[in-house]
Design an enzyme around this catalytic site. Structure first.
Site, PDB file in Angstrom:
ATOM      1  N   ASP A  65      -5.930   0.314  43.043  1.00 14.39           N
ATOM      2  CA  ASP A  65      -5.912  -1.116  43.341  1.00 14.39           C
ATOM      3  C   ASP A  65      -6.424  -1.320  44.754  1.00 14.39           C
ATOM      4  O   ASP A  65      -6.112  -0.512  45.642  1.00 14.39           O
ATOM      5  CB  ASP A  65      -4.454  -1.627  43.259  1.00 14.39           C
ATOM      6  N   HIS A  99     -12.601  -7.052  47.827  1.00 20.06           N
ATOM      7  CA  HIS A  99     -11.169  -7.090  47.495  1.00 20.06           C
ATOM      8  C   HIS A  99     -10.731  -5.882  46.674  1.00 20.06           C
ATOM      9  O   HIS A  99      -9.543  -5.598  46.581  1.00 20.06           O
ATOM     10  CB  HIS A  99     -10.845  -8.373  46.728  1.00 20.06           C
TER      11      HIS A  99
END
Ligand code: GDG
Length: 485
Positions: free
Chosen positions: A377, A165
């Site tokens: 991110d 992720h």
């Protein structure tokens, strides 16, 4: 239809002690749970993970509370020391900062790695106990990168798949990791590796080429293939999405509309700009506050006409660096408000707490501008949720870091380098003056992408890429059984 075994550090059920012998179990309702739970129920399956409390797990109350989940829930127990060294230590003080390109924040303590391996072995034991030939085993995220290796050592030959992720760093940064070879070899024990973006996939393949000379990256279009120790491993990018329709419907509800109206009424004559982040140094909160301060210094027209609502959700406050980091944010908010506020206007409205879901949706719906400026991110779901909740006139505008995974899909956003506070300040001024027509045109295109590439699309694409592997491994397992007879 293969049975699905899902493995993640945390279960969707959290245990909390309510008294000496009393426990409460709460269900976390994130996008991942809402996307994967129906798949698990439909195919039949098991979710393995830690329920978030250190020490022994009270089996009876836990089994009772999760009985109606619609799938089997298998808790993995962690002692306090394991939680500290595996979760806070290796996962969050080594991998997390390093993979977000912040190597100076790493605490390379050798014992963390030993505990990381030991805890991954505990997860592997739980998987080995619950899996059958032909199962589709899907492990999630940076806490569990060693789990396939531990399973192979236990003789498990099932197809093993993994999704990361968070970002995967470029070689120059990855090379700082003391366990770089061991970690890559462990990852290559999976059969399918999923990354958020093409950037992460490229970085991963570059690290394989540089760190493991015996592994070969084969030329391929679509899913990439790597040959290593006689096996072929596949790797691809699968950008995670959100449950668009649930966000859109929630934002359109009467209750959220009422709260959004109240929010706007509190700031008459101002454009509202929103930041929503977990307390994390990778999210670029101080840089964003500095950029806003520069914007107010440079552009007088913004004073009294723009308000930044910054919500920060407490997270990992047990780690000293996170605690210090909060102090930095507090000081920047105080400084900006001290310098620019007037009797009738406060530039930064700061909330250090979690908002309930309707409140979060009301903020998304009410704010004309979203500032999503992480230093790096994996994806950033806030950017996508903001687009899904722009239900009124579809005219919200998104300022997005070029280093968020979401930037690969959300090209119509105003893309910025979060380290360049002057550029971000100018972007704030630019969007403040952007015409309604341009705002709508950009938002319309982004909503279309976020709607189409939603979380269900993400689950489907990953399972589709992995399903052939699972079928192949079931055949191999049955051949192995025949031979043994
Ligand atoms: C990791 C990766 C990747 C935030 N504040 C509140 C609240 N939230 C919810 C948001 C969103 C989630 O938290 C945050 O998700 P992000 O994607 O922004 O970031 P991480 O937590 O770091 O997640 C990331 C993600 O995994 C998925 O693969 O995108 O890159 O780092 O859903 O809505 N929710 C509520 N109140 C809040 O105040 N209810």
């Amino acid at each position: 239809m293969n049975r699905l075994i899902l493995v993640s550090n945390r279960l969707p059920f959290a245990l909390e002690r309510a008294g000496t012998d009393e426990w409460i179990v709460t269900l976390s309702a994130g996008g991942l749970v809402s996307a994967l739970a129906p798949v698990l129920r439909g195919r039949g399956g098991t979710w393995i993970g830690w329920p978030g409390v250190a020490g022994d797990i009270p089996n009876a109350p836990f089994a009772e509370a999760t009985r109606d989940a619609g799938y089997e829930v298998v808790p993995v127990a962690l002692s306090e020391a394991e939680r500290d060294e595996f979760y806070y230590g290796y996962s969050n003080e080594v991998i997390w900062p390093l993979f977000h390109d912040l190597q100076n924040f790493c605490h390379f303590e050798p014992t963390f790695w030993e505990t990381y391996k030991a805890v991954n072995e505990r997860y592997a034991e739980a998987i080995a106990r619950h899996c059958q030939p032909g199962d589709f085993i899907w492990a999630h995220d940076y806490h569990l990168m060693y789990v396939a290796q531990a399973l192979r050592e236990r003789g498990v030959h099932a197809a093993l798949t993994f999704f990361l992720h968070i970002p995967f760093p470029p070689f120059d940064i990855f090379a700082k990791l003391p366990q770089q070879q061991r970690l890559l070899r462990a990852l290559l024990q999976f059969d399918l590796l999923g990354f958020q973006t093409r950037r992460d996939l490229r970085n991963f393949l570059q690290c394989v080429r540089r760190v493991l000379p015996d592994a070969e990256v084969l030329p391929s279009s679509g899913l990439q293939r790597i040959r290593s120790s006689g096996r072929t491993i596949r790797a691809g990018s699968f950008p995670i999405g959100i449950d668009f329709e649930s966000f859109e419907k929630g934002a359109a509800s009467e209750e959220v509309a009422r709260r959004a109206r109240e929010l706007r009424a509190a700031f008459p004559g101002c454009q509202l700009m929103l930041g929503v982040d977990r307390l994390d140094y990778s999210k670029g909160i101080p840089e964003r506050l500095r950029a806003f301060r520069v914007a107010l210094e440079r552009h007088q027209e913004l004073r009294g006409r723009v308000v930044l609502i910054q919500a920060v959700v407490p997270s990992r406050v047990e780690i000293p660096r996170y605690h210090e980091f909060k102090g930095r944010i507090d000081r920047l908010v105080g400084d900006t408000n001290g310098r620019f506020s007037t009797d009738t206007w406060l530039p930064v409205h700061y909330r250090f707490r979690s908002l309930d879901r309707d409140d979060l949706l009301a903020h998304y719906r009410a704010c004309e501008i979203a500032l999503v400026t992480p230093l790096k991110d994996g994806m950033n779901l806030v950017a996508k949720e903001y687009c899904a909740c722009c239900v009124e006139k579809n005219d919200g505008v998104l300022i997005l870091s070029q280093f968020a995974g979401a930037a690969e899909q959300l090209k119509p956003a105003v893309l910025v380098n979060p380290y360049d506070v002057e550029q971000v300040a100018d972007a704030i001024f630019k969007v403040f003056r952007m015409s309604d027509a341009e705002r709508r045109a950009r938002m319309k295109r982004m909503r279309r992408i976020v709607h189409h590439e939603d979380v269900f699309w993400w689950v489907d694409s990953f399972l589709k890429a992995g399903s052939q592997l699972a079928a192949r491994s079931a055949q191999t397992a049955s051949r192995r059984r025949v031979k043994q007879r």
